[in-house]
Design an enzyme around this catalytic site. Structure first.
Site, PDB file in Angstrom:
ATOM      1  N   ASN A   1      -5.972  -2.369   2.548  1.00  0.00           N
ATOM      2  CA  ASN A   1      -6.898  -2.120   3.651  1.00  0.00           C
ATOM      3  C   ASN A   1      -7.946  -1.107   3.225  1.00  0.00           C
ATOM      4  O   ASN A   1      -7.629  -0.137   2.536  1.00  0.00           O
ATOM      5  CB  ASN A   1      -6.147  -1.582   4.872  1.00  0.00           C
ATOM      6  CG  ASN A   1      -5.185  -2.597   5.455  1.00  0.00           C
ATOM      7  OD1 ASN A   1      -4.861  -3.588   4.811  1.00  0.00           O
ATOM      8  ND2 ASN A   1      -4.732  -2.363   6.657  1.00  0.00           N
TER       9      ASN A   1
ATOM     10  N   THR B   1      -1.235  -6.235   1.768  1.00  0.00           N
ATOM     11  CA  THR B   1      -2.687  -6.153   1.892  1.00  0.00           C
ATOM     12  C   THR B   1      -3.180  -4.796   1.424  1.00  0.00           C
ATOM     13  O   THR B   1      -2.467  -3.801   1.500  1.00  0.00           O
ATOM     14  CB  THR B   1      -3.149  -6.374   3.346  1.00  0.00           C
ATOM     15  OG1 THR B   1      -2.549  -5.385   4.193  1.00  0.00           O
ATOM     16  CG2 THR B   1      -2.796  -7.767   3.834  1.00  0.00           C
TER      17      THR B   1
ATOM     18  N   GLU C   1      -8.432  -6.154   6.166  1.00  0.00           N
ATOM     19  CA  GLU C   1      -7.160  -6.310   5.456  1.00  0.00           C
ATOM     20  C   GLU C   1      -7.339  -7.363   4.365  1.00  0.00           C
ATOM     21  O   GLU C   1      -7.605  -8.524   4.656  1.00  0.00           O
ATOM     22  CB  GLU C   1      -6.055  -6.712   6.430  1.00  0.00           C
ATOM     23  CG  GLU C   1      -5.894  -5.729   7.589  1.00  0.00           C
ATOM     24  CD  GLU C   1      -4.839  -6.171   8.585  1.00  0.00           C
ATOM     25  OE1 GLU C   1      -3.814  -6.750   8.156  1.00  0.00           O
ATOM     26  OE2 GLU C   1      -5.038  -5.946   9.781  1.00  0.00           O
TER      27      GLU C   1
END
Length: 198
Positions: A46, A44, A101
């Site tokens: 973020n 991910t 995320e």
């Protein structure tokens, strides 16, 4: 806990995003909890949740949309890519701080890496590390609320389904124009311009 039963294959109206969407968020890619790639196999990107203060009524949950990354860190051309994202606290991990995320998916023209396979056998899209790179995100729709899960495998399987719901939802004419730039309204053109402005 996640309710039993099949999931809807698409979300959001076929006519295109409706208020409060699209929602604009941007920021530098920051280090998260370090679980996306390590434990889940789902990398991910973020970004700080500061921009969420502009949307006080936005509920926690899973969303889909499109993203662009500052091309100066990669190539000379900015690419808009599909994305699925979580905004919230991730009950499975008992987070106490809200996070944004974002899992960046491959282009819709590519074979889907999440279309088939059991949890643990799916190859989620991976990109090189890009901490510090500016990311622009346009959220186009809501998929589901946050759930707690009985196992890590159940969480990963639901994320796999989230990716497929996002892909199917974005392939509709009113949404795919955000990615392709073809047959899009003046409003979508302006939003694409914002996405690629760094």
């Amino acid at each position: 806990m996640r309710p039993d039963g099949p999931r809807d294959p698409v979300t959001g109206p076929d006519s295109g995003p409706e208020p409060p969407f699209p929602i604009k968020l941007s920021g530098p890619v920051i280090k998260g909890f370090g679980r996306g790639s390590k434990e889940l196999g789902i990398p991910t990107a973020n970004i700080p949740p500061d921009g969420l203060s502009d949307y006080p009524d936005l509920q926690v949950g899973v969303y889909y949309g499109v993203v662009a990354l500052d091309p100066s860190r990669f190539t000379s051309e900015t690419t808009i890519l599909p994305a699925v994202l979580s905004i919230g606290y991730n009950p499975f991990y008992k987070n106490t701080t809200r996070s944004v995320e974002i899992h960046i998916m491959p282009p819709l023209s590519s074979p889907s890496p999440t279309a088939n396979g059991e949890a643990g056998q799916v190859k989620f899209n991976k990109l090189p590390d890009f901490y510090g790179t500016k990311l622009n995100l346009l959220i186009l729709g809501y998929i589901r609320p946050e759930y707690d899960y009985v196992s890590l495998e159940a969480l990963v399987e639901d994320i796999r389904i989230d990716c497929e719901v996002a892909r199917q939802s974005l392939q509709r004419k009113a949404y795919v124009s955000y990615l392709s730039g073809q047959d899009c309204s003046e409003a979508v053109q302006e939003q694409r311009k914002w996405l690629t402005s760094f």
